[in-house]
Design a protein around this motif. Structure first.
Motif, PDB file in Angstrom:
ATOM      1  N   SER A   1       0.830  -1.194   0.000  1.00  0.00           N
ATOM      2  CA  SER A   1       0.000   0.000   0.000  1.00  0.00           C
ATOM      3  C   SER A   1       0.868   1.247   0.000  1.00  0.00           C
ATOM      4  O   SER A   1       1.949   1.274   0.584  1.00  0.00           O
ATOM      5  N   VAL A   2       0.354   2.284  -0.653  1.00  0.00           N
ATOM      6  CA  VAL A   2       1.110   3.523  -0.776  1.00  0.00           C
ATOM      7  C   VAL A   2       0.270   4.678  -0.245  1.00  0.00           C
ATOM      8  O   VAL A   2      -0.915   4.787  -0.553  1.00  0.00           O
ATOM      9  N   GLN A   3       0.913   5.525   0.550  1.00  0.00           N
ATOM     10  CA  GLN A   3       0.277   6.781   0.966  1.00  0.00           C
ATOM     11  C   GLN A   3       1.123   7.905   0.390  1.00  0.00           C
ATOM     12  O   GLN A   3       2.302   8.055   0.735  1.00  0.00           O
ATOM     13  N   LEU A   4       0.535   8.665  -0.513  1.00  0.00           N
ATOM     14  CA  LEU A   4       1.223   9.785  -1.143  1.00  0.00           C
ATOM     15  C   LEU A   4       0.869  11.045  -0.368  1.00  0.00           C
ATOM     16  O   LEU A   4      -0.300  11.289  -0.075  1.00  0.00           O
ATOM     17  N   ARG A   5       1.866  11.831  -0.055  1.00  0.00           N
ATOM     18  CA  ARG A   5       1.667  13.091   0.672  1.00  0.00           C
ATOM     19  C   ARG A   5       2.250  14.211  -0.188  1.00  0.00           C
ATOM     20  O   ARG A   5       3.405  14.160  -0.601  1.00  0.00           O
ATOM     21  N   PHE A   6       1.414  15.214  -0.472  1.00  0.00           N
ATOM     22  CA  PHE A   6       1.831  16.349  -1.300  1.00  0.00           C
ATOM     23  C   PHE A   6       1.524  17.630  -0.547  1.00  0.00           C
ATOM     24  O   PHE A   6       0.374  17.904  -0.213  1.00  0.00           O
ATOM     25  N   ASP A   7       2.562  18.416  -0.273  1.00  0.00           N
ATOM     26  CA  ASP A   7       2.419  19.674   0.458  1.00  0.00           C
ATOM     27  C   ASP A   7       1.983  20.764  -0.519  1.00  0.00           C
ATOM     28  O   ASP A   7       2.803  21.334  -1.238  1.00  0.00           O
ATOM     29  N   VAL A   8       0.688  21.037  -0.540  1.00  0.00           N
ATOM     30  CA  VAL A   8       0.127  21.996  -1.493  1.00  0.00           C
ATOM     31  C   VAL A   8       0.552  23.419  -1.147  1.00  0.00           C
ATOM     32  O   VAL A   8       0.955  24.194  -2.026  1.00  0.00           O
ATOM     33  N   ILE A   9       0.481  23.779   0.125  1.00  0.00           N
ATOM     34  CA  ILE A   9       0.750  25.156   0.557  1.00  0.00           C
ATOM     35  C   ILE A   9       2.162  25.599   0.188  1.00  0.00           C
ATOM     36  O   ILE A   9       2.371  26.716  -0.271  1.00  0.00           O
ATOM     37  N   ASN A  10       3.155  24.728   0.380  1.00  0.00           N
ATOM     38  CA  ASN A  10       4.558  25.097   0.138  1.00  0.00           C
ATOM     39  C   ASN A  10       5.064  24.665  -1.230  1.00  0.00           C
ATOM     40  O   ASN A  10       6.270  24.681  -1.457  1.00  0.00           O
ATOM     41  N   SER A  11       4.164  24.287  -2.133  1.00  0.00           N
ATOM     42  CA  SER A  11       4.579  23.835  -3.458  1.00  0.00           C
ATOM     43  C   SER A  11       4.893  25.027  -4.361  1.00  0.00           C
ATOM     44  O   SER A  11       4.025  25.876  -4.598  1.00  0.00           O
ATOM     45  N   PRO A  12       6.125  25.100  -4.908  1.00  0.00           N
ATOM     46  CA  PRO A  12       6.457  26.208  -5.817  1.00  0.00           C
ATOM     47  C   PRO A  12       5.898  26.015  -7.225  1.00  0.00           C
ATOM     48  O   PRO A  12       5.877  26.965  -8.014  1.00  0.00           O
ATOM     49  N   SER A  13       5.437  24.812  -7.555  1.00  0.00           N
ATOM     50  CA  SER A  13       4.976  24.545  -8.923  1.00  0.00           C
ATOM     51  C   SER A  13       3.508  24.906  -9.152  1.00  0.00           C
ATOM     52  O   SER A  13       3.028  24.822 -10.272  1.00  0.00           O
ATOM     53  N   LEU A  14       2.785  25.332  -8.096  1.00  0.00           N
ATOM     54  CA  LEU A  14       1.379  25.691  -8.256  1.00  0.00           C
ATOM     55  C   LEU A  14       1.173  27.163  -7.911  1.00  0.00           C
ATOM     56  O   LEU A  14       1.813  27.690  -7.004  1.00  0.00           O
ATOM     57  N   SER A  15       0.254  27.801  -8.627  1.00  0.00           N
ATOM     58  CA  SER A  15      -0.073  29.195  -8.322  1.00  0.00           C
ATOM     59  C   SER A  15      -1.084  29.252  -7.179  1.00  0.00           C
ATOM     60  O   SER A  15      -1.688  28.247  -6.817  1.00  0.00           O
ATOM     61  N   GLY A  16      -1.276  30.439  -6.631  1.00  0.00           N
ATOM     62  CA  GLY A  16      -2.170  30.623  -5.493  1.00  0.00           C
ATOM     63  C   GLY A  16      -3.596  30.141  -5.717  1.00  0.00           C
ATOM     64  O   GLY A  16      -4.124  29.361  -4.913  1.00  0.00           O
ATOM     65  N   PRO A  17      -4.254  30.593  -6.801  1.00  0.00           N
ATOM     66  CA  PRO A  17      -5.636  30.148  -7.031  1.00  0.00           C
ATOM     67  C   PRO A  17      -5.754  28.637  -7.244  1.00  0.00           C
ATOM     68  O   PRO A  17      -6.721  28.024  -6.807  1.00  0.00           O
ATOM     69  N   VAL A  18      -4.748  28.037  -7.897  1.00  0.00           N
ATOM     70  CA  VAL A  18      -4.775  26.591  -8.132  1.00  0.00           C
ATOM     71  C   VAL A  18      -4.648  25.851  -6.800  1.00  0.00           C
ATOM     72  O   VAL A  18      -5.316  24.846  -6.566  1.00  0.00           O
ATOM     73  N   LYS A  19      -3.813  26.372  -5.906  1.00  0.00           N
ATOM     74  CA  LYS A  19      -3.651  25.761  -4.582  1.00  0.00           C
ATOM     75  C   LYS A  19      -4.982  25.766  -3.829  1.00  0.00           C
ATOM     76  O   LYS A  19      -5.374  24.761  -3.226  1.00  0.00           O
TER      77      LYS A  19
END
Length: 134
Positions: free
Chosen positions: A30-48
């Motif tokens: 089993s896999v648990q993927l964790r993605f830090d949306v708030i500190n992600s430089p690849s996404l813009s504010g509205p997309v976050k």
């Protein structure tokens, strides 16, 4: 389409239930993927913001998205499944919503509506018992 770099993703592997026989008790598939949306430089504010809203219960209060994949018997396929599901969420969040411009009904359409209501009313009132006229 926004592509998320692999180094922004954090994977955790654990043993899963379900099909797999004795293999289930030995291998962490089993896999648990964790993605830090708030500190992600690849996404813009509205997309976050849209991504966190779309994630719903999969989003933590710290602004991370957790995706658990247990569908397949192998770790590689579960990992790929988790990444695909995250990518689908990001793609959906990348689409800017179209705002509807409210319009008002025209005077002619209001009159047509009232005429049809009046006509329907006379049809229905004619269905009652006949009244005796004095």
């Amino acid at each position: 389409m926004t592509v998320i770099p692999e180094d922004e993703l954090e994977f955790r592997f654990f043993r899963a239930g379900g099909p797999g026989g004795q293999n289930v008790n030995k291998v962490s598939t089993s896999v648990q993927l964790r993605f830090d949306v708030i500190n992600s430089p690849s996404l813009s504010g509205p997309v976050k913001e849209r991504l966190l809203k779309l994630a719903g219960s999969r989003a933590t209060q710290a602004g991370e998205v957790l995706i658990t994949a247990v569908r397949f018997r192998t770790q590689e396929r579960n990992r790929a499944d988790a990444v695909e599901r995250l990518q689908a969420l990001v793609d959906e969040a990348s689409i800017r919503p179209v705002f509807r411009v409210p319009t008002r009904p025209t005077r002619a359409s209001k009159e047509r509506r009232l005429e049809s209501k009046a006509k329907r009313s006379t049809i229905k009132s004619g269905r009652g018992k006949p009244r005796l006229s004095d």
